[in-house]
Every structure is written in C-alpha cells, then in structure tokens.
Design a protein around this motif. Structure first.
Motif, PDB file in Angstrom:
ATOM      1  N   PHE A   8      11.797   3.453  -0.809  1.00 57.14           N
ATOM      2  CA  PHE A   8      11.311   4.546   0.036  1.00 57.14           C
ATOM      3  C   PHE A   8      10.204   4.089   0.989  1.00 57.14           C
ATOM      4  CE2 PHE A   8      13.244   7.103  -3.407  1.00 57.14           C
ATOM      5  CZ  PHE A   8      14.194   7.738  -2.621  1.00 57.14           C
ATOM      6  N   ALA A   9       9.344   3.191   0.560  1.00 54.10           N
ATOM      7  CA  ALA A   9       8.286   2.682   1.445  1.00 54.10           C
ATOM      8  C   ALA A   9       8.893   1.971   2.648  1.00 54.10           C
ATOM      9  CB  ALA A   9       7.355   1.750   0.674  1.00 54.10           C
ATOM     10  N   ILE A  10       9.935   1.206   2.411  1.00 54.61           N
ATOM     11  CA  ILE A  10      10.599   0.477   3.494  1.00 54.61           C
ATOM     12  C   ILE A  10      11.314   1.445   4.430  1.00 54.61           C
ATOM     13  CG2 ILE A  10      12.516  -1.101   3.964  1.00 54.61           C
ATOM     14  CD1 ILE A  10      11.531  -2.628   1.388  1.00 54.61           C
ATOM     15  N   ALA A  90      10.014  -9.445  -0.609  1.00 54.07           N
ATOM     16  CA  ALA A  90      10.788  -9.636   0.625  1.00 54.07           C
ATOM     17  C   ALA A  90      12.026  -8.742   0.574  1.00 54.07           C
ATOM     18  CB  ALA A  90      11.194 -11.092   0.789  1.00 54.07           C
ATOM     19  N   ALA A  91      12.320  -8.124   1.709  1.00 59.74           N
ATOM     20  CA  ALA A  91      13.478  -7.231   1.778  1.00 59.74           C
ATOM     21  C   ALA A  91      14.053  -7.269   3.185  1.00 59.74           C
ATOM     22  CB  ALA A  91      13.071  -5.803   1.414  1.00 59.74           C
ATOM     23  N   TRP A  92      15.272  -6.752   3.290  1.00 56.03           N
ATOM     24  CA  TRP A  92      15.925  -6.632   4.591  1.00 56.03           C
ATOM     25  C   TRP A  92      16.664  -5.298   4.641  1.00 56.03           C
ATOM     26  CZ3 TRP A  92      21.086  -5.901   4.036  1.00 56.03           C
ATOM     27  CH2 TRP A  92      21.687  -6.395   2.883  1.00 56.03           C
ATOM     28  N   VAL A  93      16.837  -4.795   5.858  1.00 59.51           N
ATOM     29  CA  VAL A  93      17.591  -3.558   6.078  1.00 59.51           C
ATOM     30  C   VAL A  93      18.394  -3.715   7.349  1.00 59.51           C
ATOM     31  CG1 VAL A  93      17.487  -1.066   6.506  1.00 59.51           C
ATOM     32  CG2 VAL A  93      15.814  -2.131   4.982  1.00 59.51           C
ATOM     33  N   ARG A  94      19.663  -3.337   7.274  1.00 55.22           N
ATOM     34  CA  ARG A  94      20.497  -3.167   8.472  1.00 55.22           C
ATOM     35  C   ARG A  94      20.727  -1.677   8.620  1.00 55.22           C
ATOM     36  NH1 ARG A  94      23.677  -6.964   5.875  1.00 55.22           N
ATOM     37  NH2 ARG A  94      25.347  -5.420   5.709  1.00 55.22           N
ATOM     38  N   HIS A 117      18.291  -4.929  12.665  1.00 59.79           N
ATOM     39  CA  HIS A 117      18.316  -5.844  11.525  1.00 59.79           C
ATOM     40  C   HIS A 117      16.856  -6.200  11.266  1.00 59.79           C
ATOM     41  CE1 HIS A 117      22.739  -7.233  12.249  1.00 59.79           C
ATOM     42  NE2 HIS A 117      22.590  -5.926  12.340  1.00 59.79           N
ATOM     43  N   ASP A 118      16.312  -5.616  10.217  1.00 62.84           N
ATOM     44  CA  ASP A 118      14.881  -5.738   9.927  1.00 62.84           C
ATOM     45  C   ASP A 118      14.641  -6.572   8.677  1.00 62.84           C
ATOM     46  OD1 ASP A 118      14.043  -3.986  12.029  1.00 62.84           O
ATOM     47  OD2 ASP A 118      14.554  -2.261  10.788  1.00 62.84           O
ATOM     48  N   ARG A 119      13.503  -7.261   8.682  1.00 63.94           N
ATOM     49  CA  ARG A 119      13.013  -7.960   7.493  1.00 63.94           C
ATOM     50  C   ARG A 119      11.615  -7.414   7.202  1.00 63.94           C
ATOM     51  NH1 ARG A 119      15.654 -11.342   5.090  1.00 63.94           N
ATOM     52  NH2 ARG A 119      17.479 -12.369   5.901  1.00 63.94           N
ATOM     53  N   PHE A 120      11.306  -7.351   5.919  1.00 66.07           N
ATOM     54  CA  PHE A 120      10.033  -6.806   5.475  1.00 66.07           C
ATOM     55  C   PHE A 120       9.388  -7.759   4.489  1.00 66.07           C
ATOM     56  CE2 PHE A 120      12.795  -3.395   6.693  1.00 66.07           C
ATOM     57  CZ  PHE A 120      11.966  -2.553   7.425  1.00 66.07           C
ATOM     58  N   ALA A 121       8.058  -7.734   4.467  1.00 68.65           N
ATOM     59  CA  ALA A 121       7.298  -8.516   3.491  1.00 68.65           C
ATOM     60  C   ALA A 121       6.247  -7.602   2.871  1.00 68.65           C
ATOM     61  CB  ALA A 121       6.624  -9.709   4.160  1.00 68.65           C
ATOM     62  N   VAL A 123       2.697  -7.402   1.607  1.00 65.24           N
ATOM     63  CA  VAL A 123       1.451  -8.146   1.778  1.00 65.24           C
ATOM     64  C   VAL A 123       0.327  -7.300   1.186  1.00 65.24           C
ATOM     65  CG1 VAL A 123      -0.124  -9.187   3.452  1.00 65.24           C
ATOM     66  CG2 VAL A 123       2.351  -9.193   3.892  1.00 65.24           C
ATOM     67  N   GLY A 124      -0.362  -7.853   0.214  1.00 71.51           N
ATOM     68  CA  GLY A 124      -1.434  -7.094  -0.434  1.00 71.51           C
ATOM     69  C   GLY A 124      -0.938  -5.806  -1.061  1.00 71.51           C
ATOM     70  N   GLY A 125       0.295  -5.822  -1.554  1.00 65.46           N
ATOM     71  CA  GLY A 125       0.862  -4.650  -2.205  1.00 65.46           C
ATOM     72  C   GLY A 125       1.454  -3.618  -1.258  1.00 65.46           C
ATOM     73  N   VAL A 126       1.447  -3.907   0.055  1.00 64.37           N
ATOM     74  CA  VAL A 126       1.934  -2.949   1.053  1.00 64.37           C
ATOM     75  C   VAL A 126       3.096  -3.569   1.824  1.00 64.37           C
ATOM     76  CG1 VAL A 126       1.309  -1.626   3.116  1.00 64.37           C
ATOM     77  CG2 VAL A 126      -0.365  -1.942   1.281  1.00 64.37           C
ATOM     78  N   TRP A 127       4.178  -2.827   1.961  1.00 66.99           N
ATOM     79  CA  TRP A 127       5.319  -3.305   2.742  1.00 66.99           C
ATOM     80  C   TRP A 127       5.001  -3.244   4.221  1.00 66.99           C
ATOM     81  CZ3 TRP A 127       9.150  -5.984   0.816  1.00 66.99           C
ATOM     82  CH2 TRP A 127       9.454  -5.864  -0.535  1.00 66.99           C
ATOM     83  N   ARG A 128       5.396  -4.304   4.950  1.00 62.11           N
ATOM     84  CA  ARG A 128       5.169  -4.419   6.395  1.00 62.11           C
ATOM     85  C   ARG A 128       6.435  -4.953   7.052  1.00 62.11           C
ATOM     86  NH1 ARG A 128       1.074  -2.561   8.951  1.00 62.11           N
ATOM     87  NH2 ARG A 128       0.937  -4.351  10.304  1.00 62.11           N
TER      88      ARG A 128
END
Length: 155
Positions: A8-10, A90-94, A117-121, A123-128
């Motif tokens: 949900f955060a992503i 690490a995550a990805w979303v299409r 086509h997104d990638r997420f990391a 960082v410090g407990g927060v998705w970016r």
C-alpha cells in the motif's frame, strides 16, 4: 517478505504522483522523485537524474497550467498495477496510465495513454521512488496540455 503495508505504501506513491500533478503542484512531484532517475518516453539516459531535484523544473517547462485553476485541468488515472519485490527493501511496479483533460476549448477526452515502469527503494524505513520509465502507446490531442511539441517515440 513483503507485508501489505509495503504494497500500500508503494501504491500510494504512484497515486500521489497523479494527485500532485493534477493539482499543478510540481514541487510536490519533484519531492516524490528526489531520489529517482526519471526516463521520459524514448529516453536512453534519464531526463532527470536522482539527487538533482529537477523533475519539478521539467514539468514546468513542458506542462501548461491554466491561470483560473492553477492546474493542467487533467486527471491522471493509474490502473492495473503489477507489484513485485526484489528483497525487503526493493520493489518494482508496472502500471498503465490514461490522462484525461477538459478545458474551456476542449471537451473532456483522453489525451495520452501508456505505462509506467517504476522501481522503489526503502530508505530509512520509508519507500521512495528510485526510477521511473514512461512509455507512451496512444496519443490524442495534446495541444491544450503541453507547452512544447511532442512526437511520441515507438514505445
């Protein structure tokens, strides 16, 4: 293992992008992508590099805002997200997008369709956002939306 909170955060980040853009809040969009490389349609190299904070500037150079609303008079609709995780941080979303627009001179209509086509990391407990690649598949009348001519690449 990914938790529902991660999912949900992503997804919220993806939808916040659309919300900020439709409000004409380019600075907020820039903040979401501060740590991301952004590839616009047809880019081999990023149009915006992570850490530069230039996504707001790119949007200001390309996107028409209407003085009566301070917005681009659009609605970005993001659908069909497919989410994957490449580990705990690490995550990805299409996902697919459709942009609708209505102006005093333009009836409500879809003006562009494509995919992110997104990638997420985390960082410090927060998705970016870590990377966004935008692909365009269908183009309508962009004359009331863009400040510069756009010729879609073969996406």
């Amino acid at each position: 293992m990914a938790e529902a909170d991660d999912y949900f955060a992503i997804l919220n980040l993806i939808h916040l992008y659309a919300e900020h853009l439709d409000r004409g809040d380019f600075a907020a969009v820039g903040g979401l992508f501060a740590d991301a490389d952004v590839y616009m349609p047809g880019d081999v190299e990023p149009s915006v590099r992570a850490g530069t904070g230039d996504f707001a500037g790119l949007l200001s150079r390309w996107t028409r805002l209407y003085p009566e609303t301070g917005t681009p008079r659009t609605r970005h609709v993001t659908t069909n997200p497919i989410v994957g995780f490449d580990g705990p941080d690490a995550a990805w979303v299409r996902s697919s997008f459709t942009v609708l627009q209505q102006t005093p001179a333009l009836a409500l209509q879809p003006i562009i369709v494509g995919s992110y086509h997104d990638r997420f990391a985390r960082v410090g407990g927060v998705w970016r956002f870590a990377e966004r690649r935008e692909f365009v598949t269908l183009v309508g009348d962009l004359s009331a939306h863009l400040l510069q001519p756009f010729s879609p690449p073969n996406s």
